[in-house]
Design an enzyme around this catalytic site. Structure first.
Site, PDB file in Angstrom:
ATOM      1  N   ASP A  37       0.807  -1.213   0.000  1.00 46.29           N
ATOM      2  CA  ASP A  37       0.000   0.000   0.000  1.00 46.29           C
ATOM      3  C   ASP A  37       0.844   1.268   0.000  1.00 46.29           C
ATOM      4  OD1 ASP A  37      -2.202  -1.579   0.024  1.00 46.29           O
ATOM      5  OD2 ASP A  37      -2.820  -1.141   2.072  1.00 46.29           O
ATOM      6  N   TYR A  38       1.954   1.244   0.755  1.00 49.91           N
ATOM      7  CA  TYR A  38       2.749   2.458   0.869  1.00 49.91           C
ATOM      8  C   TYR A  38       3.373   2.848  -0.484  1.00 49.91           C
ATOM      9  CZ  TYR A  38       6.826  -0.661   1.096  1.00 49.91           C
ATOM     10  OH  TYR A  38       7.768  -1.603   0.814  1.00 49.91           O
ATOM     11  N   TYR A  40       1.942   2.294  -3.467  1.00 45.37           N
ATOM     12  CA  TYR A  40       0.837   2.904  -4.210  1.00 45.37           C
ATOM     13  C   TYR A  40       0.590   4.327  -3.703  1.00 45.37           C
ATOM     14  CZ  TYR A  40      -3.784   3.591  -6.273  1.00 45.37           C
ATOM     15  OH  TYR A  40      -4.847   4.098  -6.982  1.00 45.37           O
ATOM     16  N   SER A  86     -35.328  -9.466 -16.259  1.00 42.86           N
ATOM     17  CA  SER A  86     -35.291 -10.174 -14.982  1.00 42.86           C
ATOM     18  C   SER A  86     -35.258 -11.672 -15.279  1.00 42.86           C
ATOM     19  CB  SER A  86     -36.511  -9.815 -14.135  1.00 42.86           C
ATOM     20  OG  SER A  86     -37.701 -10.125 -14.847  1.00 42.86           O
ATOM     21  N   LEU A  87     -35.061 -12.482 -14.249  1.00 45.63           N
ATOM     22  CA  LEU A  87     -35.001 -13.932 -14.419  1.00 45.63           C
ATOM     23  C   LEU A  87     -36.184 -14.583 -13.719  1.00 45.63           C
ATOM     24  CD1 LEU A  87     -31.196 -14.605 -13.722  1.00 45.63           C
ATOM     25  CD2 LEU A  87     -32.321 -14.356 -15.935  1.00 45.63           C
ATOM     26  N   ASN A  88     -36.621 -15.702 -14.267  1.00 46.78           N
ATOM     27  CA  ASN A  88     -37.664 -16.490 -13.609  1.00 46.78           C
ATOM     28  C   ASN A  88     -37.057 -17.208 -12.407  1.00 46.78           C
ATOM     29  OD1 ASN A  88     -39.829 -15.884 -15.366  1.00 46.78           O
ATOM     30  ND2 ASN A  88     -39.036 -17.329 -16.879  1.00 46.78           N
ATOM     31  N   ASP A  89     -37.735 -17.130 -11.267  1.00 52.47           N
ATOM     32  CA  ASP A  89     -37.234 -17.750 -10.044  1.00 52.47           C
ATOM     33  C   ASP A  89     -37.686 -19.198  -9.934  1.00 52.47           C
ATOM     34  OD1 ASP A  89     -36.032 -15.375  -9.273  1.00 52.47           O
ATOM     35  OD2 ASP A  89     -37.750 -14.728  -8.070  1.00 52.47           O
ATOM     36  N   GLU A 116     -23.728 -19.685 -11.652  1.00 50.85           N
ATOM     37  CA  GLU A 116     -23.037 -18.533 -11.073  1.00 50.85           C
ATOM     38  C   GLU A 116     -23.753 -18.134  -9.786  1.00 50.85           C
ATOM     39  OE1 GLU A 116     -22.630 -15.368 -14.028  1.00 50.85           O
ATOM     40  OE2 GLU A 116     -22.945 -16.879 -15.582  1.00 50.85           O
ATOM     41  N   LYS A 118     -25.621 -15.858  -7.242  1.00 47.79           N
ATOM     42  CA  LYS A 118     -26.531 -14.722  -7.398  1.00 47.79           C
ATOM     43  C   LYS A 118     -26.178 -13.684  -6.333  1.00 47.79           C
ATOM     44  CE  LYS A 118     -31.436 -13.654  -7.992  1.00 47.79           C
ATOM     45  NZ  LYS A 118     -31.494 -12.535  -7.035  1.00 47.79           N
ATOM     46  N   ASP A 120     -26.232 -10.492  -4.094  1.00 45.37           N
ATOM     47  CA  ASP A 120     -27.318  -9.651  -3.589  1.00 45.37           C
ATOM     48  C   ASP A 120     -26.848  -8.196  -3.582  1.00 45.37           C
ATOM     49  OD1 ASP A 120     -29.802  -9.077  -2.690  1.00 45.37           O
ATOM     50  OD2 ASP A 120     -29.466  -9.698  -0.625  1.00 45.37           O
ATOM     51  N   ARG A 139     -30.337  -0.496 -13.261  1.00 44.29           N
ATOM     52  CA  ARG A 139     -31.257  -1.295 -14.073  1.00 44.29           C
ATOM     53  C   ARG A 139     -32.597  -0.577 -14.225  1.00 44.29           C
ATOM     54  NH1 ARG A 139     -35.529  -4.604 -13.462  1.00 44.29           N
ATOM     55  NH2 ARG A 139     -35.729  -6.305 -14.974  1.00 44.29           N
ATOM     56  N   TYR A 225     -21.174  -9.897 -15.315  1.00 44.00           N
ATOM     57  CA  TYR A 225     -21.542 -11.255 -15.709  1.00 44.00           C
ATOM     58  C   TYR A 225     -22.118 -11.390 -17.116  1.00 44.00           C
ATOM     59  CZ  TYR A 225     -26.059  -9.485 -13.988  1.00 44.00           C
ATOM     60  OH  TYR A 225     -27.178  -8.732 -13.757  1.00 44.00           O
ATOM     61  N   LYS A 313     -33.512 -19.421  -5.813  1.00 40.24           N
ATOM     62  CA  LYS A 313     -33.464 -18.583  -4.614  1.00 40.24           C
ATOM     63  C   LYS A 313     -33.314 -19.466  -3.376  1.00 40.24           C
ATOM     64  CE  LYS A 313     -34.128 -14.666  -4.693  1.00 40.24           C
ATOM     65  NZ  LYS A 313     -35.319 -13.824  -4.878  1.00 40.24           N
ATOM     66  N   CYS A 407     -31.536   8.524  30.940  1.00 38.62           N
ATOM     67  CA  CYS A 407     -30.389   7.636  30.735  1.00 38.62           C
ATOM     68  C   CYS A 407     -30.461   6.453  31.700  1.00 38.62           C
ATOM     69  CB  CYS A 407     -29.093   8.418  30.950  1.00 38.62           C
ATOM     70  SG  CYS A 407     -27.603   7.389  30.877  1.00 38.62           S
ATOM     71  N   CYS A 410     -27.217   7.147  34.259  1.00 38.87           N
ATOM     72  CA  CYS A 410     -27.038   8.310  35.136  1.00 38.87           C
ATOM     73  C   CYS A 410     -28.333   9.063  35.410  1.00 38.87           C
ATOM     74  CB  CYS A 410     -26.004   9.268  34.548  1.00 38.87           C
ATOM     75  SG  CYS A 410     -26.565  10.133  33.059  1.00 38.87           S
ATOM     76  N   CYS A 425     -27.504  10.577  25.557  1.00 39.52           N
ATOM     77  CA  CYS A 425     -27.249  11.159  26.869  1.00 39.52           C
ATOM     78  C   CYS A 425     -26.132  12.182  26.691  1.00 39.52           C
ATOM     79  CB  CYS A 425     -26.819  10.080  27.867  1.00 39.52           C
ATOM     80  SG  CYS A 425     -26.290  10.749  29.462  1.00 39.52           S
ATOM     81  N   CYS A 430     -21.494  11.158  32.622  1.00 43.78           N
ATOM     82  CA  CYS A 430     -22.248   9.902  32.670  1.00 43.78           C
ATOM     83  C   CYS A 430     -21.285   8.738  32.894  1.00 43.78           C
ATOM     84  CB  CYS A 430     -23.009   9.704  31.361  1.00 43.78           C
ATOM     85  SG  CYS A 430     -23.829   8.101  31.238  1.00 43.78           S
TER      86      CYS A 430
END
Length: 678
Positions: A37-38, A40, A86-89, A116, A118, A120, A139, A225, A313, A407, A410, A425, A430
């Site tokens: 990282d350093y 970069y 869309s896809l049929n479930d 593949e 799915k 979320d 979409r 995909y 699903k 609270c 207190c 609070c 406290c």
């Protein structure tokens, strides 16, 4: 400036842009970083300075154009050239068998499928013109989406420029990794803000931010995909198309598989139903596609969905349990948080008896009441959440739950601050806030004072041995021996641990002080750049903002914190007690010169270590040019396996990652050409 010098600067800017884009691709897409990282960060800083001095050299694919900062007025509508269907479930094996039968009736028996995961997340479409990213859209309804190009530019796994000058439109999912989701919700809850219900909602909310700088901080990722028109790729199947997407620079999900039979498809589904908890991102099923594109064309589409694909699903992992009571706890910033205490129930791999209810808005929106039967699930497969109340099982004498007015610790009156959903609070004395502050100060990532757990700290506070963190350094053996279950040996160990913490590097102290919005990473950046507490305490806001990854929120918080007279008194007390106020870690330029077995390598520590604590080993390795991460992946170079190493060791063995025992790590650390002294 001479023409020759101008040309030299132009060439250097181009070189840096290409180099940094390659490093980002290796890190975010291939999971195989070739530099630390350093390295970069140093090159990125050079590019930023050159582009600031020569803005005419900034190109659309420059990595500096990913950081956000643009404030949008709104989102334009985008009409998709090719609809996003869309896809049929399907939900059972028998439904998959029926899908397979329909496909084979139309095509014959010679059919293979690609399975593949799915993801979320949020469906996106990306357009490239001659290899350059020119437009990104949601979409929407499949025909019309929203233009979110500027926000998508901040997502590191989306290439700004392809490996080939293709004019192409690709589709995929933008998602928030589980770890980012947990971190984001924790930050929002601590700040008194509402939380996201799941990673998908968090990703969607992040992509629809009008301030692109907010999106840039959310650590989103993508898996691509499909392509609207596969012509430019010359691929004749889904599996080959995914390989082509990999080749030209896109991030695709590697957990895909070509299956020949329903039995193989079902085996894949069952395998990933079990593995889903271990994945770093959330999935909600499996997508099944006919592999051959000619066969896809022959099958065609219905009005709403392709006939050549289906989405299985996963059944929801939920459990019913009884909410017995609601506990309210006070955090170190004063936010008062409700927690549901429930009859224990097993869900998604563990027994759960508690779940955060976040705030009163959450409780009221779901109409949660005492003694309700509730549906429990794990958000992101991690965090227990109450999904809903089972109203038909609610007791007849049930009454709405009312927010506390004072609270729980207190008895001060609770308030709603502007723009917050949380109750807070605001009593600075406290006890709960002070105790939480002490616990944070001694925690592993802060001052790392071993043995000072909540039980001991609570006793110290209740017996008035400590009122703030500076008092820890005034404790005596006689005082410690007054605590329950603390004998001479325990007292001696505690005093040794407290004394050792005086020598910690500045970033640990900064994090331990609990400055709002300053996490461990921000504390490290501040300490490394300012060097001494005195320099940071008098730093101007602009000087903090000028640092990479530091924004106005952190800068305001730091400046406000050090503007408090009581803070300077506390710092003075700590300094008098001998607590170090100087950054001791390696600077970027110093780490770059280190030669060791860890230089430029990614290390994972697992199991019980005996020679070092986990945190000590991490510090020593990072001081020798290595990077220590928490999870094993293809980008891991070495896994150090201590005693009782578990799943991380198994995964490393499966991936063929080099494995060391603790003795090898100790030898490498102690035999390196450098020391921890700076």
């Amino acid at each position: 400036m001479t023409e020759e010098k101008e040309q030299t600067i132009k060439e250097r800017v181009s070189q840096l842009q290409q180099q940094l884009n390659r490093y980002a691709y290796e890190y975010y897409v291939q999971d195989q970083p070739t530099v630390e990282d350093y390295v970069y960060d140093k090159l990125y800083g050079e590019l930023t300075a050159l582009e600031a001095a020569h803005p005419e050299l900034i190109t659309p694919d420059s990595p500096t154009q990913r950081v956000g900062g643009m404030v949008l007025k709104g989102f334009e509508k985008v009409v998709h050239d090719v609809p996003l269907y869309s896809l049929n479930d399907v939900f059972t094996r028998s439904e998959i068998e029926a899908f397979d039968e329909r496909v084979k009736r139309a095509l014959g028996d010679q059919v293979s499928y690609v399975c593949e995961l799915k993801i979320d997340g949020l469906s996106i479409s990306l357009k490239y013109q001659d290899g350059f990213f020119v437009q990104g859209a949601t979409r929407g309804d499949g025909t019309v989406g929203e233009n979110i190009t500027e926000n998508l530019k901040t997502v590191r796994s989306i290439p700004m420029r392809l490996a080939e000058p293709l004019t192409i439109e690709v589709r995929g999912e933008c998602f928030m990794p589980k770890a980012s989701f947990v971190r984001l919700n924790n930050e929002r809850e601590e700040a008194g803000q509402g939380v996201f219900a799941n990673p998908r909602n968090a990703a969607a909310g992040s992509l629809r931010q009008l301030d692109t700088g907010v999106t840039a901080k959310r650590n989103l990722d993508t898996f691509l995909y499909t392509v609207a028109d596969f012509g430019p790729l010359e691929a004749d199947s889904q599996s080959r198309a995914l390989a082509e997407l990999d080749r030209i620079g896109f991030h695709t999900n590697p957990e895909r598989r070509v299956c020949q039979t329903v039995a193989e498809i079902w085996e894949y589904i069952q395998e990933y139903h079990e593995k889903r908890i271990q994945l770093p991102y959330e999935i909600d099923g499996v997508v099944i596609k006919v592999n051959d594109f000619h066969q896809q064309d022959e099958l065609g589409f219905t009005v709403k969905a392709p006939r050549w694909a289906a989405a299985y699903k996963f059944p929801p992992e939920e459990a019913h349990t009884k909410l017995e009571t609601i506990e309210w706890t006070v955090g170190r910033t004063g936010v008062v948080t409700p927690t549901a205490v429930m009859t224990p129930v097993f869900i998604a791999g563990s027994t759960v008896s508690r779940a955060s209810l976040h705030n009163m808005d959450y409780i009221e929106a779901k109409d949660i009441r005492l003694n309700d039967t509730v549906v429990l699930y794990k958000a992101g497969d991690i965090i227990p959440e109450v999904a809903q109340v089972v109203l038909e099982e609610r007791p007849a004498d049930s009454t709405p739950y009312h927010a506390p007015s004072h609270c729980p610790e207190c008895e001060s009156e609770l308030v709603h601050l502007d723009d917050e959903v949380a109750l807070r609070c605001i009593n600075p004395k406290c006890p709960a806030q002070l105790k939480e502050g002490l616990a944070h100060f001694v925690s592993r990532n802060a001052m790392n004072i071993d043995g000072l757990g909540p039980r001991v700290l609570n006793q110290m506070y209740d017996k008035k041995l400590v009122k703030d963190v500076a008092d820890l350094y005034q404790l005596t053996e006689a005082q410690l021996l007054t605590l329950d279950k603390i004998k001479e040996k325990s007292a001696d160990n505690l005093l040794r641990a407290i004394d050792a913490s005086r020598e910690n590097s500045l970033e640990r102290l900064l994090f331990g002080l609990g400055i709002r919005h300053v996490g461990a990473k921000a504390a490290k950046i501040l300490a490394e750049n300012f060097g001494e507490m005195e320099q940071l305490a008098h730093a101007e806001k602009d000087a903090i903002i000028a640092l990479d990854t530091m924004g106005e929120i952190i800068a305001d918080s730091v400046v406000t914190y050090f503007a408090n007279h009581e803070v300077h008194e506390l710092i003075a007390e700590l300094k008098t007690a001998g607590v170090n106020m100087i950054y001791k870690g390696p600077r970027l330029q110093d780490v770059a010169q280190i030669e060791s077995p860890f230089s430029g390598k990614t290390i994972v520590l697992t199991g019980k270590l005996t020679h070092f604590t986990r945190e000590e080993a991490k510090e020593r390795i990072e001081g020798l040019g290595g990077k220590v991460t928490g999870s094993v992946s293809k980008k891991t170079d070495i896994v150090v396996a201590g005693e009782e190493a578990g799943s991380k060791l198994t995964k490393a063995q499966n991936l063929g990652v080099e494995i060391w025992d603790e003795a090898q790590m100790v030898t490498a650390i102690e035999g390196s050409n450098t020391t921890d002294e700076n």
